[in-house]
Design an enzyme around this catalytic site. Sequence first.
Site, PDB file in Angstrom:
ATOM      1  N   TYR A  25       0.828  -1.205   0.000  1.00 48.72           N
ATOM      2  CA  TYR A  25       0.000   0.000   0.000  1.00 48.72           C
ATOM      3  C   TYR A  25       0.868   1.264   0.000  1.00 48.72           C
ATOM      4  O   TYR A  25       1.538   1.570   0.981  1.00 48.72           O
ATOM      5  CB  TYR A  25      -0.951   0.031   1.206  1.00 48.72           C
ATOM      6  CG  TYR A  25      -1.887  -1.170   1.277  1.00 48.72           C
ATOM      7  CD1 TYR A  25      -2.354  -1.790   0.120  1.00 48.72           C
ATOM      8  CD2 TYR A  25      -2.301  -1.679   2.496  1.00 48.72           C
ATOM      9  CE1 TYR A  25      -3.205  -2.887   0.179  1.00 48.72           C
ATOM     10  CE2 TYR A  25      -3.155  -2.774   2.572  1.00 48.72           C
ATOM     11  CZ  TYR A  25      -3.598  -3.372   1.397  1.00 48.72           C
ATOM     12  OH  TYR A  25      -4.430  -4.453   1.469  1.00 48.72           O
ATOM     13  N   HIS A  44       0.054 -11.987   0.555  1.00 52.00           N
ATOM     14  CA  HIS A  44      -0.821 -10.991  -0.087  1.00 52.00           C
ATOM     15  C   HIS A  44      -1.166 -11.344  -1.542  1.00 52.00           C
ATOM     16  O   HIS A  44      -0.307 -11.369  -2.400  1.00 52.00           O
ATOM     17  CB  HIS A  44      -0.094  -9.639  -0.052  1.00 52.00           C
ATOM     18  CG  HIS A  44      -0.971  -8.453  -0.299  1.00 52.00           C
ATOM     19  ND1 HIS A  44      -0.536  -7.168  -0.109  1.00 52.00           N
ATOM     20  CD2 HIS A  44      -2.259  -8.346  -0.720  1.00 52.00           C
ATOM     21  CE1 HIS A  44      -1.513  -6.323  -0.408  1.00 52.00           C
ATOM     22  NE2 HIS A  44      -2.557  -7.019  -0.790  1.00 52.00           N
TER      23      HIS A  44
HETATM   24  P1  NAD Z   1     -13.287  -0.018   1.154  1.00 47.89           P
HETATM   25  O1  NAD Z   1     -14.399  -0.770   0.529  1.00 47.89           O
HETATM   26  O2  NAD Z   1     -13.135  -0.066   2.612  1.00 47.89           O
HETATM   27  O3  NAD Z   1     -13.411   1.479   0.614  1.00 47.89           O
HETATM   28  C1  NAD Z   1     -12.499   2.456   0.991  1.00 47.89           C
HETATM   29  C2  NAD Z   1     -12.961   3.793   0.409  1.00 47.89           C
HETATM   30  O4  NAD Z   1     -14.156   4.176   1.049  1.00 47.89           O
HETATM   31  C3  NAD Z   1     -11.958   4.916   0.667  1.00 47.89           C
HETATM   32  O5  NAD Z   1     -12.039   5.828  -0.419  1.00 47.89           O
HETATM   33  C4  NAD Z   1     -12.500   5.562   1.921  1.00 47.89           C
HETATM   34  O6  NAD Z   1     -12.089   6.894   2.026  1.00 47.89           O
HETATM   35  C5  NAD Z   1     -13.987   5.446   1.678  1.00 47.89           C
HETATM   36  N1  NAD Z   1     -14.815   5.473   2.906  1.00 47.89           N
HETATM   37  C6  NAD Z   1     -14.579   4.837   4.093  1.00 47.89           C
HETATM   38  N2  NAD Z   1     -15.560   5.113   4.970  1.00 47.89           N
HETATM   39  C7  NAD Z   1     -16.444   5.930   4.328  1.00 47.89           C
HETATM   40  C8  NAD Z   1     -17.653   6.558   4.705  1.00 47.89           C
HETATM   41  N3  NAD Z   1     -18.172   6.393   5.916  1.00 47.89           N
HETATM   42  N4  NAD Z   1     -18.290   7.331   3.790  1.00 47.89           N
HETATM   43  C9  NAD Z   1     -17.793   7.491   2.550  1.00 47.89           C
HETATM   44  N5  NAD Z   1     -16.633   6.923   2.123  1.00 47.89           N
HETATM   45  C10 NAD Z   1     -15.978   6.157   3.011  1.00 47.89           C
HETATM   46  O7  NAD Z   1     -11.947  -0.525   0.425  1.00 47.89           O
HETATM   47  P2  NAD Z   1     -10.458  -0.761   0.882  1.00 47.89           P
HETATM   48  O8  NAD Z   1      -9.864   0.401   1.615  1.00 47.89           O
HETATM   49  O9  NAD Z   1      -9.757  -1.255  -0.328  1.00 47.89           O
HETATM   50  O10 NAD Z   1     -10.563  -2.013   1.864  1.00 47.89           O
HETATM   51  C11 NAD Z   1     -10.432  -1.909   3.250  1.00 47.89           C
HETATM   52  C12 NAD Z   1      -9.116  -2.475   3.743  1.00 47.89           C
HETATM   53  O11 NAD Z   1      -9.105  -3.880   3.582  1.00 47.89           O
HETATM   54  C13 NAD Z   1      -7.857  -1.969   3.021  1.00 47.89           C
HETATM   55  O12 NAD Z   1      -7.444  -0.726   3.529  1.00 47.89           O
HETATM   56  C14 NAD Z   1      -6.902  -3.100   3.330  1.00 47.89           C
HETATM   57  O13 NAD Z   1      -6.400  -2.948   4.641  1.00 47.89           O
HETATM   58  C15 NAD Z   1      -7.808  -4.331   3.269  1.00 47.89           C
HETATM   59  N6  NAD Z   1      -7.821  -4.972   1.926  1.00 47.89           N
HETATM   60  C16 NAD Z   1      -6.994  -6.030   1.704  1.00 47.89           C
HETATM   61  C17 NAD Z   1      -6.952  -6.644   0.466  1.00 47.89           C
HETATM   62  C18 NAD Z   1      -6.020  -7.800   0.227  1.00 47.89           C
HETATM   63  O14 NAD Z   1      -5.374  -8.255   1.145  1.00 47.89           O
HETATM   64  N7  NAD Z   1      -5.911  -8.312  -0.971  1.00 47.89           N
HETATM   65  C19 NAD Z   1      -7.748  -6.183  -0.575  1.00 47.89           C
HETATM   66  C20 NAD Z   1      -8.611  -5.119  -0.321  1.00 47.89           C
HETATM   67  C21 NAD Z   1      -8.641  -4.527   0.935  1.00 47.89           C
END
Ligand code: NAD
Length: 320
Positions: A60, A125
């Site tokens: 990230y 990952h």
């Molecule tokens: P997410 O679905 O959580 O969306 C994040 C987006 O939504 C960001 O733009 C954030 O600013 C916005 N957001 C958050 N809360 C909000 C709210 N209340 N209102 C409006 N917008 C809002 O997607 P993500 O960040 O990709 O996934 C969450 C976490 O999961 C990542 O940060 C990571 O730690 C993990 N993740 C891991 C993998 C993997 O291991 N392959 C893949 C995806 C995500």
Amino acid sequence: MAAKLERRELGKTGLKVSCVGFGASPLGNVFGPVSEDVAIATVSSAFSLGINFFDTSPYYGGTLSEKVLGKCLKALEVPRNEYIVATKCGRYVEGFDFSAERITRSIDESLDRLQLDYVDILQCHDIEFGSLDQIVNETIPALKKIKESGKARFIGITGLPLDIYTYVLDRVLPGTIDVILSYCHHCINDSTLEELLPYLKSKGVGVINASPLSMGLLTENGPPDWHPASPELKAACKAAATYCKENGKNISKLALQYSLSHKDISSVLVGMNSVRQVEENVGAALELADVGKDEKVLAKIEAILKPIKNQTWPSGINHS
Ligand code: NAD
């Protein structure tokens, strides 16, 4: 917010993770720039509102997320056992490397960036980008050694296609893999993870569900440019968000509540980059516990999303 955010057992690890987990990819600026002061305030508000689970990766922001999260956790000035940190290995901005040598080096680099002596969870990952036989025969044995060394308390695997989990878990001894992290498969537009939950339970594996907002699809502002969804899927989610806005509802709140409502999922990781988002997301979880989901609006959104329900996108190399 007087009520307490629920904590759930994570598989057989003994860890009790907050049902809303802090996804730290936004701290690597992947959803737009976030200053260090804002990052510290965001993590600090998350912790004080009951979030004890923080997930990051060297991938990230090209290691930025780990570095910033490390500073934010240090700024909390609380004992190390009060928060749970997960990071990953094998995926880097330079590319993928699931070799034992790279994984073994990776944990030391992550600990250095995070300013920690150990992580609670180390996950391989996005394993669909490697040879799954290498993951089983080389990467997981290397992860086990890291676990034995105490640098990671538990180990796991992450990725998008759900069949990677059955492939790997059917080829390792029970108890080898402590957790899996699935993403974008337990959101209003895609609920396919649910079918796998009984299998994962039978294997004694803890389940982390990430991206309840489908990496920005289920938000008023919409997804970032790099989002891999088809134009059709993006348009349907936009229509659902518009419907909510026009009816005085918040699509992100409904989406998070939907993801949180399955008790066999221990934590739902949401990417957050502001105190406001933390407050909204914790508030959504507390409201869910208190009064339940808004079934009427949810049914309307599900109807809008029906034509694209369970549509996903390709990820990784073809394993067939
Ligand atoms: P997410 O679905 O959580 O969306 C994040 C987006 O939504 C960001 O733009 C954030 O600013 C916005 N957001 C958050 N809360 C909000 C709210 N209340 N209102 C409006 N917008 C809002 O997607 P993500 O960040 O990709 O996934 C969450 C976490 O999961 C990542 O940060 C990571 O730690 C993990 N993740 C891991 C993998 C993997 O291991 N392959 C893949 C995806 C995500």
